[in-house]
Every structure is written in C-alpha cells, then in structure tokens.
Scaffold this motif. Structure first.
Motif, PDB file in Angstrom:
ATOM      1  N   ASN A 183      13.888  34.394   9.922  1.00 52.70           N
ATOM      2  CA  ASN A 183      13.167  35.297   9.002  1.00 52.70           C
ATOM      3  C   ASN A 183      13.324  34.900   7.532  1.00 52.70           C
ATOM      4  OD1 ASN A 183      12.575  36.684  11.324  1.00 52.70           O
ATOM      5  ND2 ASN A 183      13.925  38.412  10.895  1.00 52.70           N
ATOM      6  N   GLN A 184      13.954  33.805   7.247  1.00 51.88           N
ATOM      7  CA  GLN A 184      14.158  33.362   5.864  1.00 51.88           C
ATOM      8  C   GLN A 184      12.830  32.980   5.213  1.00 51.88           C
ATOM      9  OE1 GLN A 184      17.265  30.204   4.686  1.00 51.88           O
ATOM     10  NE2 GLN A 184      15.370  29.052   4.862  1.00 51.88           N
ATOM     11  N   ILE A 185      12.669  33.342   3.934  1.00 54.76           N
ATOM     12  CA  ILE A 185      11.464  33.006   3.168  1.00 54.76           C
ATOM     13  C   ILE A 185      11.898  32.493   1.792  1.00 54.76           C
ATOM     14  CG2 ILE A 185       9.261  33.856   2.264  1.00 54.76           C
ATOM     15  CD1 ILE A 185       9.719  36.360   4.100  1.00 54.76           C
ATOM     16  N   TRP A 186      11.265  31.432   1.323  1.00 52.20           N
ATOM     17  CA  TRP A 186      11.511  31.010  -0.061  1.00 52.20           C
ATOM     18  C   TRP A 186      10.235  30.440  -0.660  1.00 52.20           C
ATOM     19  CZ3 TRP A 186      11.414  25.757  -1.565  1.00 52.20           C
ATOM     20  CH2 TRP A 186      11.429  24.815  -0.539  1.00 52.20           C
ATOM     21  N   LEU A 197      -7.325  27.058 -21.029  1.00 44.99           N
ATOM     22  CA  LEU A 197      -6.884  26.402 -19.797  1.00 44.99           C
ATOM     23  C   LEU A 197      -5.775  27.183 -19.099  1.00 44.99           C
ATOM     24  CD1 LEU A 197      -6.949  23.872 -17.938  1.00 44.99           C
ATOM     25  CD2 LEU A 197      -5.192  22.873 -19.431  1.00 44.99           C
ATOM     26  N   VAL A 198      -5.930  27.359 -17.780  1.00 48.18           N
ATOM     27  CA  VAL A 198      -4.895  27.971 -16.945  1.00 48.18           C
ATOM     28  C   VAL A 198      -4.656  27.057 -15.748  1.00 48.18           C
ATOM     29  CG1 VAL A 198      -4.171  29.993 -15.631  1.00 48.18           C
ATOM     30  CG2 VAL A 198      -5.685  30.269 -17.607  1.00 48.18           C
ATOM     31  N   LEU A 199      -3.392  26.742 -15.474  1.00 41.98           N
ATOM     32  CA  LEU A 199      -3.017  25.910 -14.339  1.00 41.98           C
ATOM     33  C   LEU A 199      -1.935  26.611 -13.533  1.00 41.98           C
ATOM     34  CD1 LEU A 199      -2.632  22.473 -16.201  1.00 41.98           C
ATOM     35  CD2 LEU A 199      -4.613  23.219 -14.859  1.00 41.98           C
ATOM     36  N   GLY A 200      -1.887  26.352 -12.240  1.00 37.69           N
ATOM     37  CA  GLY A 200      -0.840  26.933 -11.400  1.00 37.69           C
ATOM     38  C   GLY A 200      -0.555  26.085 -10.185  1.00 37.69           C
ATOM     39  N   VAL A 201       0.712  25.996  -9.797  1.00 39.96           N
ATOM     40  CA  VAL A 201       1.123  25.323  -8.566  1.00 39.96           C
ATOM     41  C   VAL A 201       2.143  26.217  -7.872  1.00 39.96           C
ATOM     42  CG1 VAL A 201       0.700  22.969  -9.377  1.00 39.96           C
ATOM     43  CG2 VAL A 201       2.942  24.019  -9.751  1.00 39.96           C
ATOM     44  N   GLY A 202       2.209  26.119  -6.535  1.00 41.38           N
ATOM     45  CA  GLY A 202       3.161  26.944  -5.812  1.00 41.38           C
ATOM     46  C   GLY A 202       3.427  26.433  -4.413  1.00 41.38           C
ATOM     47  N   TYR A 203       4.545  26.880  -3.858  1.00 42.19           N
ATOM     48  CA  TYR A 203       4.949  26.491  -2.504  1.00 42.19           C
ATOM     49  C   TYR A 203       5.612  27.685  -1.833  1.00 42.19           C
ATOM     50  CZ  TYR A 203       7.492  24.199   1.289  1.00 42.19           C
ATOM     51  OH  TYR A 203       7.992  23.845   2.525  1.00 42.19           O
ATOM     52  N   LEU A 204       5.287  27.895  -0.549  1.00 42.64           N
ATOM     53  CA  LEU A 204       5.836  29.004   0.225  1.00 42.64           C
ATOM     54  C   LEU A 204       6.303  28.484   1.577  1.00 42.64           C
ATOM     55  CD1 LEU A 204       6.258  32.072   0.886  1.00 42.64           C
ATOM     56  CD2 LEU A 204       3.850  32.111   1.604  1.00 42.64           C
ATOM     57  N   ASN A 205       7.515  28.864   1.989  1.00 45.85           N
ATOM     58  CA  ASN A 205       8.060  28.448   3.285  1.00 45.85           C
ATOM     59  C   ASN A 205       8.676  29.664   3.955  1.00 45.85           C
ATOM     60  OD1 ASN A 205      10.328  27.476   5.149  1.00 45.85           O
ATOM     61  ND2 ASN A 205       9.319  25.536   4.654  1.00 45.85           N
ATOM     62  N   ALA A 206       8.218  29.969   5.181  1.00 49.73           N
ATOM     63  CA  ALA A 206       8.719  31.139   5.915  1.00 49.73           C
ATOM     64  C   ALA A 206       9.121  30.717   7.321  1.00 49.73           C
ATOM     65  CB  ALA A 206       7.654  32.223   5.973  1.00 49.73           C
ATOM     66  N   GLY A 213      10.367  41.558  10.608  1.00 48.77           N
ATOM     67  CA  GLY A 213      11.288  41.132   9.564  1.00 48.77           C
ATOM     68  C   GLY A 213      10.971  39.770   9.021  1.00 48.77           C
ATOM     69  N   GLY A 214      10.131  38.990   9.720  1.00 47.07           N
ATOM     70  CA  GLY A 214       9.626  37.740   9.180  1.00 47.07           C
ATOM     71  C   GLY A 214       8.468  38.017   8.239  1.00 47.07           C
ATOM     72  N   LEU A 215       7.961  36.989   7.571  1.00 42.57           N
ATOM     73  CA  LEU A 215       6.928  37.190   6.551  1.00 42.57           C
ATOM     74  C   LEU A 215       5.732  37.951   7.086  1.00 42.57           C
ATOM     75  CD1 LEU A 215       5.808  36.566   3.695  1.00 42.57           C
ATOM     76  CD2 LEU A 215       4.796  34.493   4.669  1.00 42.57           C
ATOM     77  N   MET A 216       5.229  37.581   8.264  1.00 42.10           N
ATOM     78  CA  MET A 216       4.041  38.220   8.809  1.00 42.10           C
ATOM     79  C   MET A 216       4.360  39.540   9.504  1.00 42.10           C
ATOM     80  SD  MET A 216       1.998  34.887  10.236  1.00 42.10           S
ATOM     81  CE  MET A 216       1.508  33.576   9.092  1.00 42.10           C
ATOM     82  N   GLY A 217       5.630  39.872   9.599  1.00 36.95           N
ATOM     83  CA  GLY A 217       6.037  41.138  10.190  1.00 36.95           C
ATOM     84  C   GLY A 217       6.546  42.138   9.190  1.00 36.95           C
ATOM     85  N   TYR A 242       6.068  28.576   8.832  1.00 43.14           N
ATOM     86  CA  TYR A 242       4.775  28.691   8.165  1.00 43.14           C
ATOM     87  C   TYR A 242       4.966  28.163   6.750  1.00 43.14           C
ATOM     88  CZ  TYR A 242       1.054  31.239   5.581  1.00 43.14           C
ATOM     89  OH  TYR A 242       0.012  31.596   4.760  1.00 43.14           O
ATOM     90  N   GLN A 243       4.134  27.194   6.356  1.00 44.17           N
ATOM     91  CA  GLN A 243       4.319  26.527   5.065  1.00 44.17           C
ATOM     92  C   GLN A 243       2.980  26.417   4.342  1.00 44.17           C
ATOM     93  OE1 GLN A 243       6.557  22.598   4.688  1.00 44.17           O
ATOM     94  NE2 GLN A 243       4.453  21.887   4.420  1.00 44.17           N
ATOM     95  N   VAL A 244       2.994  26.713   3.049  1.00 39.47           N
ATOM     96  CA  VAL A 244       1.790  26.608   2.227  1.00 39.47           C
ATOM     97  C   VAL A 244       2.135  25.923   0.914  1.00 39.47           C
ATOM     98  CG1 VAL A 244      -0.136  27.820   1.146  1.00 39.47           C
ATOM     99  CG2 VAL A 244       0.945  28.796   3.173  1.00 39.47           C
ATOM    100  N   ALA A 245       1.347  24.910   0.546  1.00 36.74           N
ATOM    101  CA  ALA A 245       1.429  24.288  -0.777  1.00 36.74           C
ATOM    102  C   ALA A 245       0.075  24.467  -1.444  1.00 36.74           C
ATOM    103  CB  ALA A 245       1.786  22.816  -0.668  1.00 36.74           C
ATOM    104  N   GLY A 246       0.061  24.956  -2.673  1.00 40.17           N
ATOM    105  CA  GLY A 246      -1.213  25.246  -3.315  1.00 40.17           C
ATOM    106  C   GLY A 246      -1.231  24.907  -4.791  1.00 40.17           C
TER     107      GLY A 246
END
Length: 390
Positions: A183-186, A197-206, A213-217, A242-246
């Motif tokens: 259930n760890q998320i970071w 100008l607006v810029l953004g980067v991000g990463y999510l790991n669950a 108790g997990g991200l989708m729960g 579950y991993q997302v890079a954006g």
C-alpha cells in the motif's frame, strides 16, 4: 513575587497576541443536467453534482507562530448536491484532511490525506482541471491527473516559490505490519510558473494499488478490485505496482492559452496482487497525450477545446494469446460564463471513440471518465451546469 508574576503574565499575554490565527469556511456547489448518448446501451438524461468542480465544503486555517513559521490545517468534505450524500466513498473529509507547518522561506510540511505531486504540478495543466471537469479527464483518468485516487497516511513537502520554480513530494505509509511496501505510495514533482510560461513534471508510484488502503482503495473500505469498474484498466488491478510519469506545459498569448500534457502509465507485475487473466509478471503500458486550448473572450466568457489520445500496449494472456491493447480518441468543447466572481453557468461536451481490445479481453468500448461505460465504441456526453463558490 507580585512583580515577577505580573511580568510573566504580561509576557504570556503578549505571546498570545502575537500568535494570530485565522479560520475560513469555504465551499463550492456545482449542479447540472446531462445527456449521455450511451449509458450501458441506452441514452440517459440525468442530474448530477460536481462535474466542473467537485461540490465541497471545508475549513482551513493557520496560526502565526512567529519568525515566519505558521501552523496550518485543512479539512475538506466532498458531497453530492443532487442527493445530499457524501462523495469519495462516503468519507467525511474525503477530498483532503491535513495539518502541518509552513515557513515563508522554505515551504510547508503536512500530514494527512492529501493530493500527490503529479496532481499538483502536472494535472493542473490538463483541460479537465482548467475548464472541463471530470468528464474531460483522460480516458478513465488513467493517469490520475484529475485526482480520481487520493493518498492516505501521507507526509507531504511543498517548497516555497523560488523565482517561479517550486517542487515537492509525498510519501504514504502502507501501515501493514511486516509489509513495508504494501500500500506504499510516493510521488515527486516540480513546476515553473513565470510570465506567460508554465511547466510541470511529476512521478507517482503506488504499490498494491487495488488493496483496501492502497491508492485505488482510498475512497472505500472494500478492496478496489470490485470498485474500479472502468473497462479500460479494471482488468489490470492485479498489478503489484501502478506507476505514472507525466509532463505538461502551457503558454499564454494575450487572451489565448495553448497547453499540452503527456503521461506514461504502467500496471506492473500483473497477477502479483490478485487473480489475473494475463500471464504472471506482464506489464500493461499506456501512453497519453493531450492538446488543450482556452480563450478568454471577455473577462466573463471563457471558451475551451481539447483533444486527447490514449494508446494501450499489447499484453499476453494466460492462454498465450496476445491482447493487442486499446486506443481511445477524445475531443471536448466548453463555454463558461461568469455571472459574478462567485457564480458561473457553463456547458461542456465530450465525445470519445474506442478501438482494439480492452483490459477485460473484450472489444474496447467508450468509457468517459466516471460515467457508466457505453456498450459500443462511441459515446457523447453534454452537460449544462451552474456553479457557485462561497
């Protein structure tokens, strides 16, 4: 002794006077009427709440502790104005609930139920967050840019603004004895906002995202395998990770703003966290790209347009047959007219077309975010609504 006591008392009262505090009650009520061309095989007219902005009420406050340091808190409820029920699975403060400290020079550190860094730095650049609402989110909000899933048990750091640059991150404790990563998320993110100008980067790991108790729960007390119903990725909830890079960008030309976002989504190690119809260890990958546009015709009238494309990779089933993946093409238009600073009326329309084979190893069907999926490859949804902020 009386003099000493008097001096101490005056000092205490002075300290109390310096510890100024504020508490604000705020909220949004968003209600409207919708037309869905295909809701499980039938056209549907209905009323719903919180499409453009989630209907909510909250309390936020701060206390000045001196030396540029403040204590702060925010508790925010989501509700359905159509029925009066709580949103986010019936949670009392399902949108967010946290407490922490902030420093004017460095930023803030908070503890509680909070948004991840991918939402903070990249999601805000998508059409859904700006003018479209959740029906304009990427197919099934598969990259969580529109905050479909929120993080419990979270420590969060958000930096101050350093000449337009800011950054932050979150860590969510799994809370399972003997299972440190369950259930760890970071998440991590950074943004730049200066001038046009607006810029953004991000990463999510669950980890184990489909667990209660997990991200989708985190919006329910039951296991998410039964809660995630969107066919785009419902068949992938057995993933261990579950991993997302954006990344996203926007540039303003006078009254016109042009933006784009990109995300890479992975459901990794299928079958490691539940039953799966796919070969153990497989990874399902999606790539998503959005172009968006908004034009502030007058201070009161905003127009928006966006196109989004989601591409799913092939995945091998347990019987050795290859699932070639699915594609989703989505277009959206919107107009928003402000009757005052706090009240606006709007119309939003979204069209989605699907092709290929979805996560359930069936012909892909249109599945506009948070709506009942179509029984065909196409669906259209139109909403007329009113929103009031207080």
């Amino acid at each position: 002794m009386k003099k000493v006591f008097f001096v101490v008392a005056i000092g205490a009262l002075t300290n109390v006077a310096h510890a100024q505090s504020t508490v604000t009650l705020y909220g949004i009520v968003d209600e409207g009427i919708n037309y869905n061309s295909n809701s499980g095989g039938h056209p549907l007219f209905n009323m719903s709440s919180g499409v453009l902005s989630g209907s909510r009420f909250g309390l936020r406050g701060s206390e000045d502790l001196g030396g540029g340091l403040k204590a702060l808190f925010n508790v925010e409820n989501g509700f359905d104005a159509t029925s009066g029920k709580f949103s986010q699975g019936g949670l009392l403060f399902g949108r967010q609930a946290y407490v922490g400290l902030s420093n004017i020079r460095w930023g803030s550190a908070t503890l509680g139920r909070q948004y991840d860094a991918l939402v903070d730095y990249v999601g805000v650049l998508g059409a859904a967050d700006q003018w479209g609402g959740y029906i304009v989110a990427h197919a099934g909000d598969i990259d969580n840019f529109n905050n479909a899933f929120r993080s419990n048990n979270t420590v969060k750091f958000s930096s101050a603004n350093f000449g337009g640059l800011s950054f932050g991150g979150t860590y969510s404790f799994g809370g399972v004895a003997g299972q440190f990563t369950q259930n760890q998320i970071w998440s991590l993110g950074a943004g730049y906002n200066r001038g046009p100008l607006v810029l953004g980067v991000g990463y999510l790991n669950a980890r184990t995202p489909s667990n209660a108790g997990g991200l989708m729960g985190n919006n329910t007390t039951t296991a998410t395998a039964s809660v995630v119903s969107n066919p785009i990725y419902a068949g992938f909830t057995s993933a261990n990770t579950y991993q997302v890079a954006g990344a996203g960008a926007a540039y303003r030309f006078g009254a016109t703003t042009v933006g784009a976002t990109y995300s890479n989504i992975k459901f990794m190690n299928l079958g490691a966290n539940g039953n799966s119809s796919f070969r153990a260890g497989e990874t399902a990958t999606f790539n998503n790209a959005e172009l968006n546009f908004k034009y502030q015709i007058t201070p009161a009238l905003l127009l928006g347009a966006a196109f989004d494309y989601t591409r799913g990779s092939s995945v091998v089933q347990t019987n050795g047959v290859e699932n070639r993946g699915s594609d989703y093409y989505q277009g959206a238009l919107a107009a928003d007219y402000f009757l005052s600073k706090r009240t606006d009326v709007y119309v939003v329309g979204v069209y989605q077309k699907a092709s290929g084979t979805n996560s359930r190893n069936q012909n892909a069907v249109a599945a506009i975010n948070s709506l009942t999926a179509s029984n065909s490859d196409r669906a259209t949804n139109v909403r007329i609504g009113i929103r009031h902020k207080f």
